[in-house]
Structures are given as C-alpha cells and as structure tokens.
Design an enzyme around this catalytic site. Structure first.
Site, PDB file in Angstrom:
ATOM      1  N   TYR A  51      39.005  29.448  41.979  1.00  0.00           N
ATOM      2  CA  TYR A  51      39.412  29.284  40.575  1.00  0.00           C
ATOM      3  C   TYR A  51      40.068  27.922  40.319  1.00  0.00           C
ATOM      4  O   TYR A  51      40.147  27.487  39.172  1.00  0.00           O
ATOM      5  CB  TYR A  51      40.431  30.364  40.141  1.00  0.00           C
ATOM      6  N   HIS A 109      36.139  36.576  49.208  1.00  0.00           N
ATOM      7  CA  HIS A 109      35.822  36.583  47.769  1.00  0.00           C
ATOM      8  C   HIS A 109      34.422  37.134  47.472  1.00  0.00           C
ATOM      9  O   HIS A 109      34.239  37.930  46.560  1.00  0.00           O
ATOM     10  CB  HIS A 109      35.969  35.162  47.220  1.00  0.00           C
TER      11      HIS A 109
END
Ligand SMILES: NC(=O)c1ccc[n+]([C@@H]2O[C@H](COP(=O)([O-])OP(=O)(O)OC[C@H]3O[C@@H](n4cnc5c(N)ncnc54)[C@H](OP(=O)(O)O)[C@@H]3O)[C@@H](O)[C@H]2O)c1
Length: 283
Positions: A51, A109
């Site tokens: 992110y 992730h």
C-alpha cells in the site's frame, strides 16, 4: 455500552480487535487520519508493504500518543517477496517504515505459486519466532491453499484476510477457518461502497436508526470468528464504522442480508496475482 476496544476475537493465543481501520489508500492527511481513528477508539490498523502507507501509519500511531501494547498493527509481505530471504527482509523493512519493534500480525499478502508454500510459510514462522511479529496469517488464500498453508506452517495461523461482504458468499471458507480455529478478516466489507444503496440493507438500517455501512459491518461481525477492516477517509465514516456495538440484528435480518449473496460481486481480483477463486454455492 462496552468500549469498542473490548471487542476482540481469540485465535491461537491472539486477541484480535473485531473492527480495524483499513489504510490501503490514504491520499489526504494520512497520518492525521490514522491518529484520528485511534483517538476514536480503533485498536487495529491494517496496512501492507504494497500500500505504501506504512510510514504514514507509523507517524499516525506516534501522533496518537497511544501505548504500543494497546494497539494491534497488521502488515503484509507481497507475493514478489515469497522467497525466504526476501520475505524476512520485507518484514524488517516494514518495521523500519512503521517505526515499530514488532507488528502484531504479519500476513502473506497474496499466494505465490512459483515458490513452494513450505518456504514462504516457513519464513513467516521464522518472522514470528524471531520476534518481528506476534502472530501470523495469510491473505487471499483459497480453500486448498489454506489447507496446505496450515499443514506446512510450523506456527499456527490466526487469520485468512479475504474479500467478504453481503454481495459475496464465503460459506465454505468460513467453515474451513472455523475448523482450524482461525478468524476470517473481511476486506472490502462495504463492497467499496456498492452495498451503500442496497434497498434491503436500507430497510434494516432504517429500522435500527443506523446507516447502510453500519448494518453491513454488523452483519459481518455478528458471525462467529469474523472481523472486518473497513477503510474510510471521511471522519464521519470513520466514527460511524466503529459505532456498531450497541445494537444487534435479529435472525430474520441476518437471513435477509445473507440472501444478497446472489449478486456474487467480487471487487479485488487483480489478474496478475489473484488465484483461481473457489466457487461458492449460491442458494
Ligand atoms: N488483503 C488484501 O488483499 C486487501 C484487499 C483490499 C483491501 N484490503 C484492506 O481492507 C481495507 C478496506 O477495503 P476497501 O478499502 O477495499 O473497501 P471498503 O472498506 O469496503 O470501502 C471503502 C469505501 O467505502 C466508503 N465507506 C466506508 N465507510 C463508509 C460509511 N460509513 N459511509 C459511507 N461510505 C463509507 C469509503 O468512503 P470514504 O473514503 O469517502 O469515507 C471508501 O470509498 C483496505 O483499506 C485494506 O486495509 C485488503
């Protein structure tokens, strides 16, 4: 009413807050927003290497003045760092970016099919054993991947963070996670806004004097072993999303919201890294 801080889920020794603050995008005033969320009562902050928000999350945590042990910080290692050395380097880089000595939860992730799971999950367990993280888990793992991950990982996994909301059924995954004593952490819990003008949700919201978003979140966290990490940039939304502990949905309301699954909408499906998703039965 009990403070929202009191609401946690237990899994393999972890006590994870049931609602967290998602930080996938923090375009304006990022550190202030994180600090604001913590001041409002959020105790779980969800970030990821991918992110690019870890630095801002760290600033926000420091600005909030909260004691470290009162907060749960989750971060994630990308699928590009699935090899052991890369994985551990990524975890250390995350800690530097966050300005923390450890995170509370470190996730894989996205699955990386080109690297044996035993290697990636082994590195995840090493990150835990060396104190980089208190707990570990996965994200975006399918049923078969979850079974393999649980089997090869030398440390218990506490969660699979996946897309889950009223427009996307996840019954088989919920059942599998419960069998393993794990939490389903729901991302995109309001379907990135798509659920916010649903008429059935609206009717139930009106009956409770709550908003669409609050009904969607309540529907999620009222299910055993389900947590949610909504993201909001509007301060009013940040406050609202945590204000879901003073009412409950009855069985009929839960059932009516569950019928929305027939829409079967998946939002996060990046072709370059998404696995072949499990097919759920849509009754
Ligand atoms: N593990 C993964 O692969 C993965 C993938 C996706 C997301 N995530 C995590 O999950 C978090 C949340 O997912 P998401 O951001 O994709 O979707 P989301 O939380 O379902 O939707 C965010 C959107 O909904 C709006 N919203 C939120 N609460 C609202 C409210 N009370 N009233 C009106 N609008 C509201 C926000 O508006 P405003 O911004 O205007 O407030 C924003 O546009 C992410 O930030 C990230 O931490 C993880």
């Amino acid at each position: 009413m009990q403070s929202p801080k009191a609401f946690t889920l237990a899994a393999h020794g972890a006590k994870m807050p049931v609602i967290g603050f998602g930080t996938m995008e923090l375009p304006q005033r990022p550190a202030e927003l994180v600090a604001y969320a913590i001041k409002c009562g959020y105790r779980l902050i969800d970030t990821a290497r991918k992110y690019g928000t870890e630095e801002r999350v760290g600033e926000g945590i420091r600005a909030s003045g909260i004691a470290r042990d009162e907060l749960w910080v989750t971060t994630k290692v990308t699928e590009l760092d699935a090899r052991e050395a890369d994985f551990l380097r990524s975890a250390e880089t995350s800690l530097k970016a966050l300005g923390l000595d450890y995170v509370d939860l470190l996730l894989v992730h996205w699955p990386q099919p080109k690297v044996p799971f035993a290697e990636t999950l082994g590195a995840l367990a090493k990150a835990k054993r060396s104190g980089l993280t208190r707990h570990i888990g996965v994200s975006n793992f399918t049923l078969a991947m979850l079974e393999e991950a649980v089997h090869v990982c030398p440390e218990p996994l506490v969660t699979n963070q996946i897309e889950y909301h009223a427009y996307l059924p996840q019954d088989r995954m919920i059942a599998a996670l419960r069998r393993h004593g794990m939490i389903l952490t729901a991302y995109c819990p309001v379907a990135r806004g798509k659920l916010l003008d649903d008429p059935i949700v609206g009717e139930i919201a009106k009956a409770h004097g709550k908003t669409h978003a609050q009904i969607c979140l309540r529907w999620l966290i009222q299910q055993p072993m389900v947590a949610a990490v909504p993201r909001a940039l509007e301060e009013a939304h940040i406050v609202e999303n945590l204000d879901v502990f003073d009412f409950s949905l009855n069985d009929e309301e839960m059932r009516r919201i569950s019928t929305l699954r027939s829409r079967n909408i998946r939002i996060a499906d990046p072709p370059e890294r998404a696995p072949k998703w499990d097919v759920e039965t849509i009754a």
